[in-house]
Design a protein around this motif. Structure first.
Motif, PDB file in Angstrom:
ATOM      1  N   VAL A 129     -17.464  -1.060 -75.810  1.00 46.07           N
ATOM      2  CA  VAL A 129     -16.769  -2.141 -76.324  1.00 46.07           C
ATOM      3  C   VAL A 129     -17.885  -2.997 -77.309  1.00 46.07           C
ATOM      4  CG1 VAL A 129     -15.264  -2.515 -74.414  1.00 46.07           C
ATOM      5  CG2 VAL A 129     -17.596  -3.700 -74.502  1.00 46.07           C
ATOM      6  N   ILE A 130     -16.916  -3.394 -78.499  1.00 52.80           N
ATOM      7  CA  ILE A 130     -17.534  -4.301 -79.573  1.00 52.80           C
ATOM      8  C   ILE A 130     -16.312  -5.677 -79.797  1.00 52.80           C
ATOM      9  CG2 ILE A 130     -18.395  -5.168 -81.894  1.00 52.80           C
ATOM     10  CD1 ILE A 130     -20.550  -3.314 -80.458  1.00 52.80           C
ATOM     11  N   GLY A 131     -17.057  -6.808 -79.526  1.00 50.90           N
ATOM     12  CA  GLY A 131     -16.248  -7.921 -79.861  1.00 50.90           C
ATOM     13  C   GLY A 131     -16.164  -8.472 -81.135  1.00 50.90           C
ATOM     14  N   ILE A 132     -15.322  -8.964 -81.656  1.00 45.33           N
ATOM     15  CA  ILE A 132     -15.225  -9.471 -82.922  1.00 45.33           C
ATOM     16  C   ILE A 132     -14.517 -11.044 -82.524  1.00 45.33           C
ATOM     17  CG2 ILE A 132     -14.148  -9.836 -85.136  1.00 45.33           C
ATOM     18  CD1 ILE A 132     -13.858  -6.888 -85.436  1.00 45.33           C
ATOM     19  N   PRO A 133     -15.256 -12.257 -82.659  1.00 49.30           N
ATOM     20  CA  PRO A 133     -14.759 -13.517 -82.523  1.00 49.30           C
ATOM     21  C   PRO A 133     -13.573 -13.988 -83.280  1.00 49.30           C
ATOM     22  CG  PRO A 133     -16.814 -13.603 -83.505  1.00 49.30           C
ATOM     23  CD  PRO A 133     -16.760 -12.348 -83.281  1.00 49.30           C
ATOM     24  N   GLY A 134     -12.450 -14.076 -82.574  1.00 48.48           N
ATOM     25  CA  GLY A 134     -11.236 -14.394 -83.106  1.00 48.48           C
ATOM     26  C   GLY A 134     -10.735 -15.605 -82.563  1.00 48.48           C
ATOM     27  N   THR A 135     -10.823 -16.819 -82.888  1.00 51.41           N
ATOM     28  CA  THR A 135     -10.054 -18.054 -82.324  1.00 51.41           C
ATOM     29  C   THR A 135     -10.367 -19.145 -83.288  1.00 51.41           C
ATOM     30  OG1 THR A 135     -10.451 -19.629 -80.670  1.00 51.41           O
ATOM     31  CG2 THR A 135     -12.337 -18.315 -80.995  1.00 51.41           C
ATOM     32  N   ILE A 136      -9.342 -20.164 -83.349  1.00 49.98           N
ATOM     33  CA  ILE A 136      -9.618 -21.214 -84.297  1.00 49.98           C
ATOM     34  C   ILE A 136     -10.528 -22.210 -83.871  1.00 49.98           C
ATOM     35  CG2 ILE A 136      -7.363 -21.127 -85.347  1.00 49.98           C
ATOM     36  CD1 ILE A 136      -6.687 -23.576 -83.510  1.00 49.98           C
ATOM     37  N   ASP A 137     -11.053 -22.019 -82.592  1.00 53.18           N
ATOM     38  CA  ASP A 137     -11.915 -23.195 -81.923  1.00 53.18           C
ATOM     39  C   ASP A 137     -13.216 -23.095 -82.108  1.00 53.18           C
ATOM     40  OD1 ASP A 137      -9.518 -23.778 -80.526  1.00 53.18           O
ATOM     41  OD2 ASP A 137     -10.139 -22.812 -78.651  1.00 53.18           O
ATOM     42  N   ASN A 138     -13.609 -22.202 -82.685  1.00 54.15           N
ATOM     43  CA  ASN A 138     -15.132 -22.042 -83.301  1.00 54.15           C
ATOM     44  C   ASN A 138     -16.257 -22.166 -81.774  1.00 54.15           C
ATOM     45  OD1 ASN A 138     -16.983 -20.953 -85.034  1.00 54.15           O
ATOM     46  ND2 ASN A 138     -17.732 -23.240 -85.597  1.00 54.15           N
ATOM     47  N   ASP A 139     -15.762 -21.867 -80.747  1.00 51.51           N
ATOM     48  CA  ASP A 139     -16.457 -22.340 -79.512  1.00 51.51           C
ATOM     49  C   ASP A 139     -17.183 -20.969 -78.828  1.00 51.51           C
ATOM     50  OD1 ASP A 139     -14.197 -20.914 -78.923  1.00 51.51           O
ATOM     51  OD2 ASP A 139     -13.730 -22.204 -77.207  1.00 51.51           O
ATOM     52  N   ILE A 140     -17.591 -20.180 -79.985  1.00 47.03           N
ATOM     53  CA  ILE A 140     -18.312 -18.999 -79.462  1.00 47.03           C
ATOM     54  C   ILE A 140     -19.930 -18.920 -79.724  1.00 47.03           C
ATOM     55  CG2 ILE A 140     -18.672 -16.248 -79.244  1.00 47.03           C
ATOM     56  CD1 ILE A 140     -15.726 -16.898 -78.336  1.00 47.03           C
ATOM     57  N   PHE A 141     -20.528 -18.746 -78.827  1.00 46.51           N
ATOM     58  CA  PHE A 141     -22.092 -18.775 -79.331  1.00 46.51           C
ATOM     59  C   PHE A 141     -22.278 -17.562 -79.849  1.00 46.51           C
ATOM     60  CE2 PHE A 141     -26.339 -17.363 -78.008  1.00 46.51           C
ATOM     61  CZ  PHE A 141     -27.090 -18.252 -78.330  1.00 46.51           C
ATOM     62  N   GLY A 142     -23.279 -17.525 -80.874  1.00 48.54           N
ATOM     63  CA  GLY A 142     -23.964 -16.264 -81.714  1.00 48.54           C
ATOM     64  C   GLY A 142     -23.004 -16.076 -82.928  1.00 48.54           C
ATOM     65  N   THR A 143     -22.280 -16.864 -83.373  1.00 48.24           N
ATOM     66  CA  THR A 143     -21.645 -17.029 -84.524  1.00 48.24           C
ATOM     67  C   THR A 143     -21.498 -18.265 -85.246  1.00 48.24           C
ATOM     68  OG1 THR A 143     -20.106 -16.031 -86.038  1.00 48.24           O
ATOM     69  CG2 THR A 143     -19.278 -16.751 -83.759  1.00 48.24           C
ATOM     70  N   SER A 144     -21.684 -18.567 -86.615  1.00 47.91           N
ATOM     71  CA  SER A 144     -21.673 -19.862 -86.955  1.00 47.91           C
ATOM     72  C   SER A 144     -19.811 -20.288 -87.221  1.00 47.91           C
ATOM     73  CB  SER A 144     -22.344 -20.179 -88.301  1.00 47.91           C
ATOM     74  OG  SER A 144     -21.804 -19.229 -89.277  1.00 47.91           O
ATOM     75  N   HIS A 145     -19.365 -19.049 -87.208  1.00 48.35           N
ATOM     76  CA  HIS A 145     -17.992 -19.238 -87.578  1.00 48.35           C
ATOM     77  C   HIS A 145     -17.120 -18.273 -86.883  1.00 48.35           C
ATOM     78  CE1 HIS A 145     -19.375 -21.372 -91.052  1.00 48.35           C
ATOM     79  NE2 HIS A 145     -18.125 -21.677 -91.277  1.00 48.35           N
TER      80      HIS A 145
ATOM     81  N   ALA B  36     -22.773 -14.251 -75.722  1.00 51.47           N
ATOM     82  CA  ALA B  36     -21.573 -15.076 -76.399  1.00 51.47           C
ATOM     83  C   ALA B  36     -20.707 -15.621 -75.436  1.00 51.47           C
ATOM     84  CB  ALA B  36     -20.919 -13.623 -77.100  1.00 51.47           C
ATOM     85  N   ILE B  37     -20.535 -15.158 -74.349  1.00 49.38           N
ATOM     86  CA  ILE B  37     -19.621 -15.626 -73.350  1.00 49.38           C
ATOM     87  C   ILE B  37     -20.363 -17.083 -72.672  1.00 49.38           C
ATOM     88  CG2 ILE B  37     -18.343 -15.356 -71.108  1.00 49.38           C
ATOM     89  CD1 ILE B  37     -18.449 -12.342 -71.960  1.00 49.38           C
ATOM     90  N   LYS B  38     -21.399 -16.928 -72.279  1.00 50.50           N
ATOM     91  CA  LYS B  38     -22.114 -17.820 -71.469  1.00 50.50           C
ATOM     92  C   LYS B  38     -22.851 -18.901 -72.123  1.00 50.50           C
ATOM     93  CE  LYS B  38     -22.770 -15.186 -67.387  1.00 50.50           C
ATOM     94  NZ  LYS B  38     -23.516 -14.158 -66.866  1.00 50.50           N
ATOM     95  N   GLY B  39     -23.194 -18.486 -73.602  1.00 49.88           N
ATOM     96  CA  GLY B  39     -23.970 -19.376 -74.398  1.00 49.88           C
ATOM     97  C   GLY B  39     -22.966 -20.677 -74.941  1.00 49.88           C
ATOM     98  N   GLN B  40     -23.659 -21.739 -75.239  1.00 48.86           N
ATOM     99  CA  GLN B  40     -22.680 -23.044 -75.729  1.00 48.86           C
ATOM    100  C   GLN B  40     -22.983 -23.017 -77.372  1.00 48.86           C
ATOM    101  OE1 GLN B  40     -21.364 -25.497 -74.541  1.00 48.86           O
ATOM    102  NE2 GLN B  40     -21.102 -24.153 -72.509  1.00 48.86           N
ATOM    103  N   SER B  41     -21.651 -23.054 -78.149  1.00 48.12           N
ATOM    104  CA  SER B  41     -21.802 -23.073 -79.368  1.00 48.12           C
ATOM    105  C   SER B  41     -21.635 -24.719 -79.683  1.00 48.12           C
ATOM    106  CB  SER B  41     -20.567 -22.498 -79.854  1.00 48.12           C
ATOM    107  OG  SER B  41     -19.331 -23.420 -79.709  1.00 48.12           O
ATOM    108  N   GLU B  42     -22.875 -25.221 -79.917  1.00 42.17           N
ATOM    109  CA  GLU B  42     -23.075 -26.785 -79.848  1.00 42.17           C
ATOM    110  C   GLU B  42     -22.693 -27.276 -81.038  1.00 42.17           C
ATOM    111  OE1 GLU B  42     -26.987 -27.656 -78.378  1.00 42.17           O
ATOM    112  OE2 GLU B  42     -26.294 -27.101 -76.271  1.00 42.17           O
ATOM    113  N   ILE B  43     -22.262 -28.468 -81.025  1.00 37.93           N
ATOM    114  CA  ILE B  43     -21.579 -29.143 -82.166  1.00 37.93           C
ATOM    115  C   ILE B  43     -23.077 -29.864 -83.000  1.00 37.93           C
ATOM    116  CG2 ILE B  43     -19.387 -30.016 -81.652  1.00 37.93           C
ATOM    117  CD1 ILE B  43     -20.833 -32.651 -81.176  1.00 37.93           C
ATOM    118  N   ASP B  44     -22.934 -29.992 -84.154  1.00 38.63           N
ATOM    119  CA  ASP B  44     -24.154 -30.536 -85.097  1.00 38.63           C
ATOM    120  C   ASP B  44     -24.034 -32.192 -84.740  1.00 38.63           C
ATOM    121  OD1 ASP B  44     -25.830 -30.956 -86.668  1.00 38.63           O
ATOM    122  OD2 ASP B  44     -25.015 -29.935 -88.550  1.00 38.63           O
TER     123      ASP B  44
END
Ligand code: F6P
Length: 328
Positions: free
Chosen positions: A124-140, A308-316
């Motif tokens: 499996v490979i995941g592509i982050p698709g959500t408007i929330d931008n709440d996934i660790f490991g991608t800026s967008h 990607a699931i467990k990490g926090q996509s922190e706000i700046d």
């Protein structure tokens, strides 16, 4: 590319987001480019359980790069959360010859993908698709940029009427438990205050700040509230509290809601979707599995799904300061 992968399944899962179609298109065309078969799976994991599959070639994805939503439809499948549901899904994939998956979705969808990989050793490979931008490991995440533009456009319109009536508006935006949309769209739309779950602003500080704005000569104000903000029970309670404490203000609430998830993807999201889709297929063909493809410092990178699931996509936090300075 030497590979044992012969047939890649692609699905969209969870809340839809602009750019998902562009990602499907990229996956299907990358499969054609590398001479592997591609199968579209409808309604996410639910379609996997129901065997709702369709072989897809380059012409099946024509004229969709510019379309919002997802042509494969999406769902949040309760059945897939059970071992029995996943077993049926696996049997269906095997029967169709599908040997690997590209999952386009958010952290819930990635959790499903990770469990599926663990249970069946399925690639499996995941592509982050959500408007929330709440996934660790991608800026967008896919759809985030488009949603920001949609929100800014909506607030610009609200400002016209707020200004004409000397009103205070609370504008609630999406983002689940993350304040990325509120913070960035709030700055982009020139909001006076931005309330996000990551920062406990407090009701009294909010009223003080709004009073200061009024004293400084402002006649109308926009307060952007992230739906996950914990300051009040909901945006309507915030309105009541501010009205009680600032009777001089005529207050209104506007909940932007699901319109934030729709519409044509921005150019940024189309390009990002294309890059992520190609990289997802290439990664599978290189024998990689259990990763998410993402964007970091303008490079497409791989992050283990677990992180990607467990990490926090922190706000700046710098943005919080910028917002304070420019809204004074
Ligand atoms: O995750 C995307 C999102 O749009 C969130 O911003 C929001 O909280 C949620 O989905 C809404 O979900 P539903 O489609 O179930 O109303």
């Amino acid at each position: 590319m030497s590979t044992t992968i012969k047939k890649i399944g692609v699905l969209t899962s969870g809340g839809d987001s602009p750019g998902m179609n562009a990602a499907i298109r990229a996956v299907v065309r990358a499969c054609a480019y590398y001479n592997v078969e591609c199968v579209g799976i409808y309604r996410g994991y639910q379609g996997m359980i129901e065997g709702d599959f369709k072989a897809m070639g380059p012409r099946d994805v024509k004229n969709i790069i510019n379309k919002g939503g997802t042509i494969l439809k999406t769902a949040r499948s309760k059945e897939f959360m059970t071992p029995e549901g996943r077993k049926i899904a696996h049997d269906n994939l095997k029967a169709s010859g599908v040997d690997s998956l590209v999952v386009i979705g958010g952290d819930g969808s990635f959790t499903g993908a990770e469990i599926f990989n663990e249970e069946f050793g399925f690639s499996v490979i995941g592509i982050p698709g959500t408007i929330d931008n709440d996934i660790f490991g991608t800026s967008h995440t896919l759809g985030y940029d488009t949603a920001l533009n949609t929100v800014v456009e909506a607030i610009d319109k609200i400002r016209d009427t707020a200004n004409s009536h000397n009103r205070l508006f609370f504008v609630e935006v999406m983002g689940r438990d993350a304040g990325h949309i509120a913070l960035n769209a709030g700055i982009g739309a020139g909001a006076e205050e931005i309330l996000i779950p990551e920062e406990a602003f407090g009701l009294d500080r909010l009223v003080d700040s709004l009073k200061k704005s009024k004293e400084s000569g402002k006649t109308s104000s926009i307060v952007v509230v992230s739906e996950g903000d914990k300051i009040g029970k909901n945006v309507f309670e915030l309105k009541d509290y501010v009205e009680e404490n600032m009777p001089e203000y005529d207050v209104r609430v506007s909940v932007l809601g699901h319109m934030q998830r729709g519409g044509a993807p921005s150019c940024f999201d189309r390009v990002l979707a294309s890059r992520l889709g190609v990289k997802a297929v290439e990664s599978l063909l290189e024998g990689k599995s259990n990763y998410m493809v993402g964007l970091q410092y303008d490079k497409i990178t791989l992050t283990p799904l677990e992180q990607a699931i467990k990490g926090q996509s922190e706000i700046d936090l710098e943005l919080v300061k910028v917002s304070d300075i420019v809204s004074s």
